[in-house]
Design a protein around this motif. Sequence first.
Motif, PDB file in Angstrom:
ATOM      1  N   ALA A 185       0.840  -1.208   0.000  1.00 32.46           N
ATOM      2  CA  ALA A 185       0.000   0.000   0.000  1.00 32.46           C
ATOM      3  C   ALA A 185       0.867   1.246   0.000  1.00 32.46           C
ATOM      4  O   ALA A 185       0.577   2.225  -0.701  1.00 32.46           O
ATOM      5  CB  ALA A 185      -0.919  -0.010   1.223  1.00 32.46           C
ATOM      6  N   ALA A 186       1.933   1.224   0.774  1.00 32.52           N
ATOM      7  CA  ALA A 186       2.835   2.387   0.808  1.00 32.52           C
ATOM      8  C   ALA A 186       3.463   2.598  -0.563  1.00 32.52           C
ATOM      9  O   ALA A 186       3.544   3.738  -1.063  1.00 32.52           O
ATOM     10  CB  ALA A 186       3.920   2.174   1.861  1.00 32.52           C
TER      11      ALA A 186
ATOM     12  N   GLY B 135       2.138   1.732  -3.300  1.00 38.03           N
ATOM     13  CA  GLY B 135       1.057   2.266  -4.133  1.00 38.03           C
ATOM     14  C   GLY B 135       0.916   3.766  -3.981  1.00 38.03           C
ATOM     15  O   GLY B 135       0.694   4.487  -4.961  1.00 38.03           O
ATOM     16  N   THR B 136       1.054   4.240  -2.766  1.00 35.31           N
ATOM     17  CA  THR B 136       0.989   5.682  -2.529  1.00 35.31           C
ATOM     18  C   THR B 136       2.103   6.393  -3.287  1.00 35.31           C
ATOM     19  O   THR B 136       1.872   7.394  -3.977  1.00 35.31           O
ATOM     20  CB  THR B 136       1.117   5.970  -1.021  1.00 35.31           C
ATOM     21  OG1 THR B 136       0.123   5.227  -0.324  1.00 35.31           O
ATOM     22  CG2 THR B 136       0.958   7.455  -0.737  1.00 35.31           C
TER      23      THR B 136
ATOM     24  N   LEU C  71       9.477   7.626   2.569  1.00 32.70           N
ATOM     25  CA  LEU C  71       8.071   7.706   2.969  1.00 32.70           C
ATOM     26  C   LEU C  71       7.875   7.064   4.345  1.00 32.70           C
ATOM     27  O   LEU C  71       8.460   6.035   4.638  1.00 32.70           O
ATOM     28  CB  LEU C  71       7.220   6.969   1.931  1.00 32.70           C
ATOM     29  CG  LEU C  71       5.714   7.007   2.091  1.00 32.70           C
ATOM     30  CD1 LEU C  71       5.207   8.406   1.868  1.00 32.70           C
ATOM     31  CD2 LEU C  71       5.061   6.028   1.136  1.00 32.70           C
TER      32      LEU C  71
ATOM     33  N   LEU D 222       2.116  10.144   6.568  1.00 36.77           N
ATOM     34  CA  LEU D 222       0.766   9.915   6.042  1.00 36.77           C
ATOM     35  C   LEU D 222      -0.299  10.268   7.086  1.00 36.77           C
ATOM     36  O   LEU D 222      -1.349  10.820   6.748  1.00 36.77           O
ATOM     37  CB  LEU D 222       0.616   8.456   5.606  1.00 36.77           C
ATOM     38  CG  LEU D 222       1.538   8.035   4.450  1.00 36.77           C
ATOM     39  CD1 LEU D 222       1.278   6.592   4.061  1.00 36.77           C
ATOM     40  CD2 LEU D 222       1.345   8.943   3.258  1.00 36.77           C
TER      41      LEU D 222
ATOM     42  N   LEU E 270      -4.180  11.398  -3.702  1.00 41.44           N
ATOM     43  CA  LEU E 270      -3.365  10.545  -2.827  1.00 41.44           C
ATOM     44  C   LEU E 270      -4.093  10.123  -1.558  1.00 41.44           C
ATOM     45  O   LEU E 270      -3.692   9.153  -0.914  1.00 41.44           O
ATOM     46  CB  LEU E 270      -2.071  11.274  -2.454  1.00 41.44           C
ATOM     47  CG  LEU E 270      -1.088  11.472  -3.608  1.00 41.44           C
ATOM     48  CD1 LEU E 270       0.205  12.060  -3.092  1.00 41.44           C
ATOM     49  CD2 LEU E 270      -0.811  10.143  -4.300  1.00 41.44           C
TER      50      LEU E 270
ATOM     51  N   HIS F  19      -5.043   6.481  -1.175  1.00 45.03           N
ATOM     52  CA  HIS F  19      -3.854   5.636  -1.033  1.00 45.03           C
ATOM     53  C   HIS F  19      -3.305   5.723   0.393  1.00 45.03           C
ATOM     54  O   HIS F  19      -2.923   4.715   0.980  1.00 45.03           O
ATOM     55  CB  HIS F  19      -2.777   6.068  -2.029  1.00 45.03           C
ATOM     56  CG  HIS F  19      -3.104   5.717  -3.445  1.00 45.03           C
ATOM     57  ND1 HIS F  19      -3.742   6.585  -4.295  1.00 45.03           N
ATOM     58  CD2 HIS F  19      -2.912   4.579  -4.145  1.00 45.03           C
ATOM     59  CE1 HIS F  19      -3.904   5.994  -5.465  1.00 45.03           C
ATOM     60  NE2 HIS F  19      -3.412   4.782  -5.416  1.00 45.03           N
ATOM     61  N   ALA F  20      -3.269   6.938   0.911  1.00 49.84           N
ATOM     62  CA  ALA F  20      -2.757   7.111   2.276  1.00 49.84           C
ATOM     63  C   ALA F  20      -3.651   6.362   3.261  1.00 49.84           C
ATOM     64  O   ALA F  20      -3.164   5.705   4.190  1.00 49.84           O
ATOM     65  CB  ALA F  20      -2.694   8.601   2.613  1.00 49.84           C
TER      66      ALA F  20
ATOM     67  N   ARG G 236      -5.509   3.715   2.677  1.00 53.41           N
ATOM     68  CA  ARG G 236      -5.263   2.278   2.547  1.00 53.41           C
ATOM     69  C   ARG G 236      -3.989   1.882   3.282  1.00 53.41           C
ATOM     70  O   ARG G 236      -3.951   0.860   3.976  1.00 53.41           O
ATOM     71  CB  ARG G 236      -5.134   1.909   1.061  1.00 53.41           C
ATOM     72  CG  ARG G 236      -6.438   1.439   0.440  1.00 53.41           C
ATOM     73  CD  ARG G 236      -6.175   0.735  -0.877  1.00 53.41           C
ATOM     74  NE  ARG G 236      -5.747   1.650  -1.924  1.00 53.41           N
ATOM     75  CZ  ARG G 236      -6.562   2.432  -2.613  1.00 53.41           C
ATOM     76  NH1 ARG G 236      -7.853   2.428  -2.351  1.00 53.41           N
ATOM     77  NH2 ARG G 236      -6.102   3.211  -3.565  1.00 53.41           N
ATOM     78  N   THR G 237      -2.972   2.682   3.122  1.00 53.52           N
ATOM     79  CA  THR G 237      -1.690   2.338   3.743  1.00 53.52           C
ATOM     80  C   THR G 237      -1.814   2.313   5.259  1.00 53.52           C
ATOM     81  O   THR G 237      -1.373   1.364   5.921  1.00 53.52           O
ATOM     82  CB  THR G 237      -0.614   3.350   3.319  1.00 53.52           C
ATOM     83  OG1 THR G 237      -0.567   3.413   1.897  1.00 53.52           O
ATOM     84  CG2 THR G 237       0.744   2.939   3.855  1.00 53.52           C
TER      85      THR G 237
ATOM     86  N   ALA H  51      -3.767  -0.681   6.414  1.00 57.80           N
ATOM     87  CA  ALA H  51      -2.973  -1.906   6.369  1.00 57.80           C
ATOM     88  C   ALA H  51      -2.034  -1.974   7.573  1.00 57.80           C
ATOM     89  O   ALA H  51      -1.869  -3.038   8.191  1.00 57.80           O
ATOM     90  CB  ALA H  51      -2.177  -1.978   5.069  1.00 57.80           C
TER      91      ALA H  51
END
Lengths: 305, 305
Positions: free
Chosen positions: A75-76, A78-79, B2, B7, B65, B68-69, B71-72, B75
Amino acid sequence: MLSLHQLRCFLATYEQGSLTAAAEELGYAQPSVSEQIRGLEQTLGVQLFRRVGRGVIPTTVADTLRPHAERTLAAAEGTRLAAQQVRRIETGTIRFGMFGVARLYAGADLVADVLERHPGVRVELIGQNSSEVHEDLRRGRLEAAMIAMPSVTSEGMEVRPVARDEVVYVSADPTHLERPVTARRLAEAQLVMPDTSWRHDDSVRTLLRQMLHGTGLNPTTRIEVEDPEIAVELMGRGYGDTVLPRGAAEVLLPRLAPHAGYVSLRPRLYDYFAVVHRAGAVLSPAAQLMIELATARIQRIAEPL
Amino acid sequence: MLSLHQLRCFLATYEQGSLTAAAEELGYAQPSVSEQIRGLEQTLGVQLFRRVGRGVIPTTVADTLRPHAERTLAAAEGTRLAAQQVRRIETGTIRFGMFGVARLYAGADLVADVLERHPGVRVELIGQNSSEVHEDLRRGRLEAAMIAMPSVTSEGMEVRPVARDEVVYVSADPTHLERPVTARRLAEAQLVMPDTSWRHDDSVRTLLRQMLHGTGLNPTTRIEVEDPEIAVELMGRGYGDTVLPRGAAEVLLPRLAPHAGYVSLRPRLYDYFAVVHRAGAVLSPAAQLMIELATARIQRIAEPL
DNA sequence: GTGAAAGCATAGGCAGATCCTTGGGATGAC
DNA sequence: GTCATCCCAAGGATCTGCCTATGCTTTCAC
């Protein structure tokens, strides 16, 4: 606190079956990876590997957590990837300001140009009128726009004129079109004018007010409507004349008032189109793209500067 | 690089529409959040917010974004949650070592006990024989186990005996069962013995060897098989006698050789069951649970110590 | 129009995290 | 027994994260 770095170290160690090998794969020294694993075990409150003299053996807890760690890292990634794609304008949304008549000239073609070059993006063409666009720019809701000048004052804005379009007098009565229209004639005319709600900010209205200012006269607007299309249609039916940028006239007359024509004002008046953004702003690639394409389109219709 | 922290700050800022509010929500000072956002924008190479004097406005990149953030972070939270559940033995895998005859006594009941208390877990009961289990313990593949003693040497292992079971002489011929069996009688017997492949490590074999050691004799094994069940069935048909822990005899005889019986050896011999793990190891809650339940089960069948 | 309030950026300093190197202990291969 | 491998521990350098204080811009109320 759980960190992506810990999860990366965990997965590398799990797959390699060794802290040393994991460290080599990740480009770190072995004690660094060891420390990350220890930190992860502490934050999660579980033992992930049994240290057995030489080498480490994953526990069943590690087996259970591995897919979760993989999902998290994916997921990261993906970001990160989404940001890359946006940066290359392969995806994402491009928002650009464009007020009424400029959009009429170039809106559809501009969107087509963008999608031709960047098929993956969403496009938003924002702004009913010039002053709304201006406000969005000032508040940061818009990064850049194409507006008509003269309009409201532009403090803190960087304004770059790119084209001008003559403002012409439009009529369905040929006798009104025999000579350039002076301020006096204009003041006597019965007009059908669009953009009623924005009459105080609209650039054509502003030009007309300036033209009549010295004479002490005001133009008589017999009919006020919102859409230029409606104004042109009413003008075609003889309810009055109107004043429009020539580009708008050439787009609208053949479709809505085929028997009408237009003539210059005296002195000639010009509506200016300009690119606007906040002063000192660093423009994103997407905004630069929109500015470039919008300028090219406007300059194919109006007169480049 | 990252980070989850970046995030978190990004999402809080996006939702609050303000760095100050985000900082308050997260429990940080405003400049800290500001720094995280700046770092995130730099690592991703995109602008996420337009700073517009008072307040910040998310760009379309931020809109893109955000999911996506989310989702991350979800997870990552899933990883944390999975660890919590494993820690409370609500899920995950419990792996425990148990060699052949102990598993025969208590295996099914032990698994049932575990699943009764912890319905969400997977259970793995590992080990064909005592020495394989021992090796798995030494290599770290197993955390703890229940083994039979005396077995291979236990250097570096912590061994705690919990029960003993008498080893008895089993025969389908009543005349063989009239008196306790001495070493001499044992040496003359025709035996059907199980666990052929492990004959050198098997605890019953070791006991018999010790018993006969002073006499200079060896037991004659007429038939060697792998499964205790096969050995008992052959014994029941009269192909020879056998030697088993009493618990095994009581489980197997009624089913496989109803006319057979057993008698003590002289002197009596005992098979010991012990909990084993690496010396100095801190046991996980799951391992402690298994030890507790396995001990309880074994002690209901064999004689507690 | 002017002053107060809100909100972000910057600067400086402190604490903790990260990473490296070196050295020691346990294990496994020969 | 000896050597190589692999882990942990300790110490030091650097970086990151977070704080407070302060300045600047925008917004709002009077």
